[in-house]
Write a protein that holds these residues in place. Structure first.
Motif, PDB file in Angstrom:
ATOM      1  N   TYR A   1      23.170 -21.765  13.666  1.00  0.00           N
ATOM      2  CA  TYR A   1      22.913 -21.476  15.065  1.00  0.00           C
ATOM      3  C   TYR A   1      22.127 -20.190  15.257  1.00  0.00           C
ATOM      4  O   TYR A   1      21.406 -20.052  16.230  1.00  0.00           O
ATOM      5  N   ALA A   2      22.278 -19.244  14.341  1.00  0.00           N
ATOM      6  CA  ALA A   2      21.646 -17.937  14.512  1.00  0.00           C
ATOM      7  C   ALA A   2      20.172 -17.930  14.126  1.00  0.00           C
ATOM      8  O   ALA A   2      19.428 -17.064  14.545  1.00  0.00           O
ATOM      9  N   ASP A   3      19.719 -18.889  13.355  1.00  0.00           N
ATOM     10  CA  ASP A   3      18.334 -18.917  12.876  1.00  0.00           C
ATOM     11  C   ASP A   3      17.390 -19.198  14.042  1.00  0.00           C
ATOM     12  O   ASP A   3      17.545 -20.199  14.753  1.00  0.00           O
ATOM     13  N   GLY A   4      16.420 -18.321  14.225  1.00  0.00           N
ATOM     14  CA  GLY A   4      15.471 -18.467  15.328  1.00  0.00           C
ATOM     15  C   GLY A   4      14.645 -19.737  15.261  1.00  0.00           C
ATOM     16  O   GLY A   4      14.143 -20.217  16.274  1.00  0.00           O
ATOM     17  N   SER A   5      14.476 -20.315  14.082  1.00  0.00           N
ATOM     18  CA  SER A   5      13.683 -21.536  13.954  1.00  0.00           C
ATOM     19  C   SER A   5      14.564 -22.779  13.860  1.00  0.00           C
ATOM     20  O   SER A   5      14.085 -23.862  13.548  1.00  0.00           O
TER      21      SER A   5
END
Length: 186
Positions: free
Chosen positions: A1-5
């Protein structure tokens, strides 16, 4: 969930989940083709190997984000790189074996030096090596392929966001997504 992509950041992620979990995944593919959606891949360290991408994907276009080397060094160091890629299989760094020593692919030219450097010096040397290889690869491209690479400074993305979005859209021959404002606000 934290990954910007992550797909969880995609404004129409439900459409793509339907393909995975729905009974009519083929319809999603048909919709993507009909709408002439552009496949976007967020990658790292592509420029040194740009020739391979043009061979594999003749219509390939690339937006290359240029980050200041000091910012990259800080980011890599904060993420534990310079050491983590050696110990952590989740770093997903490709390694090569040179003279019986495994090193990240970008350190193959200076493999003997790699093991002797401190962690911060390894990070600095790695960023410099990737940058130098990227410049060499880009210079070696024929002019027509050079025109398929758009260089954008990260600072411009932050400071002149809509101008950069417009330049990228023009480069790709498309228009920004109607949800671009929401994405940028987030």
């Amino acid at each position: 969930y934290a990954d910007g992509s992550s797909i969880f950041k995609c404004p129409d992620m439900e459409q793509y989940f339907m393909r995975c979990f729905g009974e009519d995944g083929g319809r999603v593919i048909d919709d993507v083709k009909r709408d002439r959606r552009i496949s976007v891949f967020v990658t790292h360290e592509v420029l040194p190997n740009i020739g391979i991408f043009f061979e594999a994907f003749p219509r390939f276009r690339m937006v290359h984000i240029l980050r200041h080397p000091v910012d990259l060094i800080h980011s890599w160091y904060q993420r534990g790189l310079g050491e983590r890629e050696i110990q952590d299989p989740l770093s997903l760094s490709p390694f090569v074996k040179v003279a019986n020593r495994s090193v990240p692919w970008f350190a193959s030219r200076w493999s003997a030096e790699y093991g002797r450097l401190s962690r911060i010096d390894r990070v600095i040397r790695s960023i410099a090596a990737i940058s130098e290889m990227g410049q060499e690869s880009f210079r070696a491209l024929p002019p027509a392929k050079k025109g398929k690479v758009l260089f954008v400074r990260y600072e411009d993305v932050v400071e002149r966001t809509w101008a950069v979005v417009g330049a990228i859209a023009k480069f790709l021959g498309t228009k920004p997504s109607p949800s671009m404002g929401t994405i940028l606000a987030r």
